[in-house]
Design a protein around this motif. Sequence first.
Motif, PDB file in Angstrom:
ATOM      1  N   ALA A 124       8.202  -5.145   3.872  1.00 59.29           N
ATOM      2  CA  ALA A 124       8.592  -5.325   5.321  1.00 59.29           C
ATOM      3  C   ALA A 124       7.914  -3.909   5.764  1.00 59.29           C
ATOM      4  O   ALA A 124       6.833  -3.570   5.535  1.00 59.29           O
ATOM      5  N   GLY A 125       8.673  -3.400   6.898  1.00 58.90           N
ATOM      6  CA  GLY A 125       7.972  -2.147   7.533  1.00 58.90           C
ATOM      7  C   GLY A 125       8.667  -0.999   7.253  1.00 58.90           C
ATOM      8  O   GLY A 125       9.843  -0.732   7.161  1.00 58.90           O
ATOM      9  N   LEU A 126       7.882   0.184   7.213  1.00 60.45           N
ATOM     10  CA  LEU A 126       8.511   1.409   6.853  1.00 60.45           C
ATOM     11  C   LEU A 126       8.128   2.339   8.202  1.00 60.45           C
ATOM     12  O   LEU A 126       7.007   2.080   8.826  1.00 60.45           O
ATOM     13  N   ARG A 127       9.075   3.165   8.387  1.00 60.33           N
ATOM     14  CA  ARG A 127       8.819   4.181   9.513  1.00 60.33           C
ATOM     15  C   ARG A 127       9.260   5.561   9.157  1.00 60.33           C
ATOM     16  O   ARG A 127       9.499   5.706   7.846  1.00 60.33           O
ATOM     17  N   ASP A 128       9.090   6.590   9.803  1.00 63.85           N
ATOM     18  CA  ASP A 128       9.116   7.690   9.655  1.00 63.85           C
ATOM     19  C   ASP A 128       8.107   8.079   8.456  1.00 63.85           C
ATOM     20  O   ASP A 128       8.636   9.058   7.696  1.00 63.85           O
ATOM     21  N   THR A 129       6.912   7.654   8.676  1.00 63.22           N
ATOM     22  CA  THR A 129       6.185   7.882   7.548  1.00 63.22           C
ATOM     23  C   THR A 129       5.482   9.476   7.121  1.00 63.22           C
ATOM     24  O   THR A 129       5.677   9.667   5.875  1.00 63.22           O
ATOM     25  N   GLN A 130       5.593  10.160   8.089  1.00 65.68           N
ATOM     26  CA  GLN A 130       5.134  11.571   7.945  1.00 65.68           C
ATOM     27  C   GLN A 130       6.525  12.219   7.597  1.00 65.68           C
ATOM     28  O   GLN A 130       6.337  13.122   6.456  1.00 65.68           O
ATOM     29  N   GLU A 131       7.585  11.851   7.962  1.00 66.80           N
ATOM     30  CA  GLU A 131       8.824  12.448   7.241  1.00 66.80           C
ATOM     31  C   GLU A 131       8.935  12.047   5.871  1.00 66.80           C
ATOM     32  O   GLU A 131       9.487  13.070   4.942  1.00 66.80           O
ATOM     33  N   LEU A 132       8.747  11.224   5.407  1.00 70.14           N
ATOM     34  CA  LEU A 132       8.829  10.706   4.055  1.00 70.14           C
ATOM     35  C   LEU A 132       7.748  11.439   3.246  1.00 70.14           C
ATOM     36  O   LEU A 132       8.134  11.734   1.947  1.00 70.14           O
ATOM     37  N   ARG A 133       6.781  11.673   3.863  1.00 71.96           N
ATOM     38  CA  ARG A 133       5.707  12.307   3.078  1.00 71.96           C
ATOM     39  C   ARG A 133       5.861  13.814   2.844  1.00 71.96           C
ATOM     40  O   ARG A 133       6.030  14.531   1.829  1.00 71.96           O
ATOM     41  N   ASP A 134       6.619  14.424   4.041  1.00 71.81           N
ATOM     42  CA  ASP A 134       7.199  15.646   4.037  1.00 71.81           C
ATOM     43  C   ASP A 134       8.305  15.971   2.990  1.00 71.81           C
ATOM     44  O   ASP A 134       8.288  17.111   2.468  1.00 71.81           O
ATOM     45  N   MET A 135       9.158  14.893   2.754  1.00 73.26           N
ATOM     46  CA  MET A 135      10.061  15.081   1.980  1.00 73.26           C
ATOM     47  C   MET A 135       9.902  14.454   0.438  1.00 73.26           C
ATOM     48  O   MET A 135      10.701  14.624  -0.293  1.00 73.26           O
ATOM     49  N   ALA A 136       8.309  14.176   0.314  1.00 72.43           N
ATOM     50  CA  ALA A 136       8.079  13.853  -0.877  1.00 72.43           C
ATOM     51  C   ALA A 136       8.876  12.481  -1.399  1.00 72.43           C
ATOM     52  O   ALA A 136       8.985  12.523  -2.678  1.00 72.43           O
ATOM     53  N   ALA A 166       6.491   6.208  -1.119  1.00 69.11           N
ATOM     54  CA  ALA A 166       6.985   4.766  -0.734  1.00 69.11           C
ATOM     55  C   ALA A 166       5.828   3.741  -0.713  1.00 69.11           C
ATOM     56  O   ALA A 166       4.533   4.342  -0.417  1.00 69.11           O
ATOM     57  N   TRP A 167       5.665   2.724  -1.129  1.00 73.85           N
ATOM     58  CA  TRP A 167       4.727   1.522  -1.029  1.00 73.85           C
ATOM     59  C   TRP A 167       5.409   0.555   0.005  1.00 73.85           C
ATOM     60  O   TRP A 167       6.492  -0.179  -0.321  1.00 73.85           O
ATOM     61  N   THR A 168       4.559  -0.131   0.804  1.00 73.54           N
ATOM     62  CA  THR A 168       5.108  -0.821   1.860  1.00 73.54           C
ATOM     63  C   THR A 168       3.748  -1.834   2.364  1.00 73.54           C
ATOM     64  O   THR A 168       2.775  -1.598   2.281  1.00 73.54           O
ATOM     65  N   ARG A 199       0.802  -1.118  -0.010  1.00 71.71           N
ATOM     66  CA  ARG A 199      -0.177   0.021  -0.001  1.00 71.71           C
ATOM     67  C   ARG A 199       0.905   1.276  -0.070  1.00 71.71           C
ATOM     68  O   ARG A 199       2.212   1.260   0.535  1.00 71.71           O
ATOM     69  N   PRO A 200       0.495   2.417  -0.493  1.00 76.13           N
ATOM     70  CA  PRO A 200       1.231   3.571  -0.649  1.00 76.13           C
ATOM     71  C   PRO A 200       1.251   4.243   0.549  1.00 76.13           C
ATOM     72  O   PRO A 200       0.402   4.107   1.482  1.00 76.13           O
ATOM     73  N   ASN A 201       2.425   4.937   0.864  1.00 71.51           N
ATOM     74  CA  ASN A 201       2.469   5.733   2.169  1.00 71.51           C
ATOM     75  C   ASN A 201       1.992   7.205   1.934  1.00 71.51           C
ATOM     76  O   ASN A 201       2.109   7.880   3.024  1.00 71.51           O
ATOM     77  N   GLN A 202       1.629   7.489   0.669  1.00 73.70           N
ATOM     78  CA  GLN A 202       0.972   8.677   0.472  1.00 73.70           C
ATOM     79  C   GLN A 202      -0.106   8.546  -0.464  1.00 73.70           C
ATOM     80  O   GLN A 202      -0.287   7.676  -1.006  1.00 73.70           O
ATOM     81  N   ALA A 238      11.250  -2.923 -14.937  1.00 70.13           N
ATOM     82  CA  ALA A 238      10.522  -1.799 -14.556  1.00 70.13           C
ATOM     83  C   ALA A 238       9.567  -1.993 -13.580  1.00 70.13           C
ATOM     84  O   ALA A 238       8.933  -2.925 -13.539  1.00 70.13           O
ATOM     85  N   ILE A 239       9.534  -0.793 -12.737  1.00 68.98           N
ATOM     86  CA  ILE A 239       8.259  -0.700 -11.925  1.00 68.98           C
ATOM     87  C   ILE A 239       7.469   0.606 -12.026  1.00 68.98           C
ATOM     88  O   ILE A 239       8.093   1.623 -12.116  1.00 68.98           O
ATOM     89  N   VAL A 240       6.317   0.372 -11.814  1.00 73.11           N
ATOM     90  CA  VAL A 240       5.338   1.257 -11.656  1.00 73.11           C
ATOM     91  C   VAL A 240       4.526   1.396 -10.633  1.00 73.11           C
ATOM     92  O   VAL A 240       4.019   0.315 -10.367  1.00 73.11           O
ATOM     93  N   ALA A 241       4.148   2.510 -10.005  1.00 72.87           N
ATOM     94  CA  ALA A 241       3.317   2.557  -8.748  1.00 72.87           C
ATOM     95  C   ALA A 241       2.398   3.739  -8.639  1.00 72.87           C
ATOM     96  O   ALA A 241       2.952   4.725  -8.965  1.00 72.87           O
ATOM     97  N   ASP A 242       1.246   3.478  -8.024  1.00 74.28           N
ATOM     98  CA  ASP A 242       0.458   4.541  -7.681  1.00 74.28           C
ATOM     99  C   ASP A 242      -0.343   4.186  -6.889  1.00 74.28           C
ATOM    100  O   ASP A 242      -0.065   3.308  -5.670  1.00 74.28           O
TER     101      ASP A 242
END
Lengths: 235, 235, 235, 235, 235, 235
Positions: B114-126, B129-131, B43-46, B163-167
């Motif tokens: 696997a697991g993602l952290r700093d999810t807000q920070e990753l959104r802030d820095m654009a 991520a899909w996790t 699933r997307p983080n944003q 190739a990877i495509v993600a949305d």
Amino acid sequence: MLNVIVTDPPRADLEQVDKLAEYGVATVHEAIGRDGYLGPAIRPNQQGARISGTALTVLCWPGDNLMIHAAVEHARPGDIIVITTTSPNSDGAFGELLATSLRAHGVRGLVMAAGLRDTQELRDMAFPAWTASVSAQGTVKETPGSVNVPVTIGGQLIRPGDAIVADDDGVCVVPRLDVPKAVTASAARVAKEDKNRTQLADGALGLDMYNLRPKLEKVERISYAEYARRAGEGS
Amino acid sequence: MLNVIVTDPPRADLEQVDKLAEYGVATVHEAIGRDGYLGPAIRPNQQGARISGTALTVLCWPGDNLMIHAAVEHARPGDIIVITTTSPNSDGAFGELLATSLRAHGVRGLVMAAGLRDTQELRDMAFPAWTASVSAQGTVKETPGSVNVPVTIGGQLIRPGDAIVADDDGVCVVPRLDVPKAVTASAARVAKEDKNRTQLADGALGLDMYNLRPKLEKVERISYAEYARRAGEGS
Amino acid sequence: MLNVIVTDPPRADLEQVDKLAEYGVATVHEAIGRDGYLGPAIRPNQQGARISGTALTVLCWPGDNLMIHAAVEHARPGDIIVITTTSPNSDGAFGELLATSLRAHGVRGLVMAAGLRDTQELRDMAFPAWTASVSAQGTVKETPGSVNVPVTIGGQLIRPGDAIVADDDGVCVVPRLDVPKAVTASAARVAKEDKNRTQLADGALGLDMYNLRPKLEKVERISYAEYARRAGEGS
Amino acid sequence: MLNVIVTDPPRADLEQVDKLAEYGVATVHEAIGRDGYLGPAIRPNQQGARISGTALTVLCWPGDNLMIHAAVEHARPGDIIVITTTSPNSDGAFGELLATSLRAHGVRGLVMAAGLRDTQELRDMAFPAWTASVSAQGTVKETPGSVNVPVTIGGQLIRPGDAIVADDDGVCVVPRLDVPKAVTASAARVAKEDKNRTQLADGALGLDMYNLRPKLEKVERISYAEYARRAGEGS
Amino acid sequence: MLNVIVTDPPRADLEQVDKLAEYGVATVHEAIGRDGYLGPAIRPNQQGARISGTALTVLCWPGDNLMIHAAVEHARPGDIIVITTTSPNSDGAFGELLATSLRAHGVRGLVMAAGLRDTQELRDMAFPAWTASVSAQGTVKETPGSVNVPVTIGGQLIRPGDAIVADDDGVCVVPRLDVPKAVTASAARVAKEDKNRTQLADGALGLDMYNLRPKLEKVERISYAEYARRAGEGS
Amino acid sequence: MLNVIVTDPPRADLEQVDKLAEYGVATVHEAIGRDGYLGPAIRPNQQGARISGTALTVLCWPGDNLMIHAAVEHARPGDIIVITTTSPNSDGAFGELLATSLRAHGVRGLVMAAGLRDTQELRDMAFPAWTASVSAQGTVKETPGSVNVPVTIGGQLIRPGDAIVADDDGVCVVPRLDVPKAVTASAARVAKEDKNRTQLADGALGLDMYNLRPKLEKVERISYAEYARRAGEGS
């Protein structure tokens, strides 16, 4: 009874159904006696939508969306399409083309125990959807199922023509003939909750408001020191 | 073949890969024959990001992100890092420091089982991520795995350089050599869907447009009264 | 020890607890030795909230929220209510009326291993909540449990008065007496990460910064041609 | 419609129902048109039991077995008790004392979408049971539900008096009025399968027996060399 | 590459493959470098079977077993049929008629990431099977997939002709060309374990045998009194 | 508090602990006030074993069994080893060599919230085990955890030296100091149940025996005809 399309199911009164959206899922569910909630697995594809309508039901085979296409010509303005599969399946049976088609026939939204795709496009076109999964996995159009037969989602029976209400908390079904009393009971519940809310905001305790203290009779109130002693911690 | 780093995997043509982002996951997946979708668990983080790039693959041990660090020096501009573990694990192997590092080396985003952290920070820095999971649980850096070997996520094989495509619908992989025909087929599909959309918006039925009526041959159309009679309800 | 209410549990120093929110879940979890994270199943009901407070713990029976009402009169300003059930249950034990009541008594937010409802209303009133499920399913108020006893969520023990920190990555518990050193260690970690971030943004490799190359000693670096030869592909 | 006990539901003809056990779950499910299977989550507590009977349905609240006790006095010889909860719950609502009680009233076995305990004792007393979970977690007896109303398990609607058949493959429901034709169709299916089995054991191909070759028309048969070339492996 | 049947995939040497069954899944998995295990979701339908063979791979659409029928004519004595679906599906795609057919063509057993039915009959006829689900739910025979293409189960890539070993611990795949060294390494591992077992039975410590004490260097050994003091329990 | 080994935890009286096995999990769980059950996810590796002992607790990192080896030298005759991981993990951390080693040091069995392998060998050597997963996936021995600290499984806190009882229904923990009263209460419960069983076998109703009729006061008893009328079926 598989492989039938029921062409003229009776239907809840749409004017009454429309009122359910004012109350929302939690209120309606409580108002009809804590019944009809489709469970936590059905989640909204958007935030902030709240709709109600009558169920146009579809039963598909897994990985197959033939019957969704079959359902379109049986749509009536005010319907919400309710889709499930004969066994659990997350494939992306529904996307923006089907939403476009259904909207052209007056359908207000989607409730689905399968997979949804084109999720961004559906948000962009403001077609509200609630689904068990998001998946781009494509489906075939091969195996017949049924339209407008009773289906179940989250343990709840949904008959064609029943009322559906959906918001950020999920989805609730109200049996066709119970809609008028659901509207009345929801209004009563909202009135009561408005009054309770004011008291609670002023610091009143639910324990007193709902007369719950007798139910705590057998619950001992003890100090932390006593708790630690009993638990044998540090002894 | 564990514990290897492949230093020079071939790679899909980046100019072609870039075009896949225009079409999105559902379209590309259909265009390559209903293949390559990494499943509903990723699933997307944003909301609203749509990217494409070439796979920089990483295989980690559970609870260990050593190989992500090892992968950074093999990153090429235009890559998307694709991370999985030797057994299912949700620990927070990836956060904003690794994103900062990978971005400095031209990496466009992350796909991770696997697991993602700093999810807000990753959104802030654009940093898109899909996790499979969000988790703050820390990992160690002890046990070697591999970089740029074939990995699988959601049953799909991903080779380095594919190739990877993600949305918002998830993630799709296109084998390296199939990218040009994926681009062509996606364009054709979009053209066809544009035409179909117009017709559907005008009220045309998919049943007719896709010639599905023969497949409903064995489906009986019955009245609700007949349905009730057969079901024996109320009789 | 069921069916007790502990009336005066000791409590972490609130001034210290407040500082934890500055650092966030991932940092605090790492700072206390990779401990205390409540796992990926507890997800935020909103985006961007970051709070800390002291735990007011509640143990309910499944499908029953009696003890949440019992907990309100034991709330202290600065508390975060932490609710779990004696066996896994997703029913909607908590909604906006309880949030209104708890806020009136100084409670800052909710962490719950059960079901949350009125999710939109809670976002509207800015009452931050983290929960294992969203569900409108109503609960009864019949069976006693406990207030302010140790509970577990995601394998972590939470004692009343322990510090809770929650953000978009989930929730972390810090034992009451460890809060001061958690604050100090978090500050140190943030300082170190700020320095690392700058270097990584400049292209430095974590492999070098963290001295990880010795751990890759047994990892072979091979060409793609060699990889293909070993894998026997095409041979 | 919660909180009712239906005292005299109609019931499938027991003599006919008894015959279903001869055919087993997979055969009956196919014979009624691939319908009625309660899904893979309901598993047997023993190996080798195969029973049929009429449904005595019970709807309980989670963590509460009051209504199972209420159901006993409505049991009729030949019944199978079918229990579910208003929301998913794995607590051990049923054990050997209830089995003893129900057996005394002629009940043949248990189908339950909740938790079972005393599993060894139930095997020892040869009381066959199918359940979603095994759990020793105790339940309370506080909150009313219903007896002999329609319930759903695994998406299937089960009305009181419907036929139930259960074996190592799980559980199937047959609507009350469909039992006679289920018996006839099952017998026909067994006869056909006996003939097919002989041919298949002799090496005949299902492709030919079921005339499936036309459905493989679009499937290319290629050599491994050609496959490798297309996949671009080793090229 | 969907919708192909590969007619002549290369195949591991059967004499070597046969030896793998002597060692079992855990040993072979370790011997090939902790690789190839199909994960805990694939469980045996019987207790005590241990087999090996070469993979006859099948890729089906969900709820459809057409390609299993297509696979039969490509079976070779010594094969184990390995079946998966294009998206997760638990329907009962395989039962005793297909087992009868495959056995007639020399197939030794089944590994399947879908649903199995006729489970008792399969045990009775001693056809060993490993499966992700047991389900009686029937499937259609409509949509083509592939035979003898690479498939993945539990994150592991299985090519046609690879070796499969299966026992009560689950299933392991060994790449075709790695079988001889898997046999040698398994034998060596068994010899080493036999020696270790004797020492461990005599009371020797793994800490000493495997020289693990240095890895415990940073682990403090403390008394319970010290532990209690640090945890602040009771203080 | 990670990375400690507690060398001398206090321990429940073994003579008392031994008596718990006579009563079994469901009885002990009820006797201590419906507490201590480790949940339905922990399942037996064999049928018919019933054991009790004192907990030797181990906390491992995911995919790492170093601390199990570290625990062996702290085993005391009569212990049951209780293993969990810092985050959920199904890898095969425990097999027959460790069982051989632990048995040599007097350990009676295993309770584990991770993965078990060599399942057949463990049954053959009659080493009873309860586990969350069966998996052959190998683990490393790299990252330290703890021995003899409190751990949680299924939401229950298990301290070293607490009593463990395990049978086909799962596993229950009894706090060290509560064992004597658990024995007494279990004996009382068994005596009461023996009496109840006799009455129930004679046809007595639980409704009467447990005085439950007042709790059904609000439950309407209606005929099927009335039910059908209210549900509006067929109207």
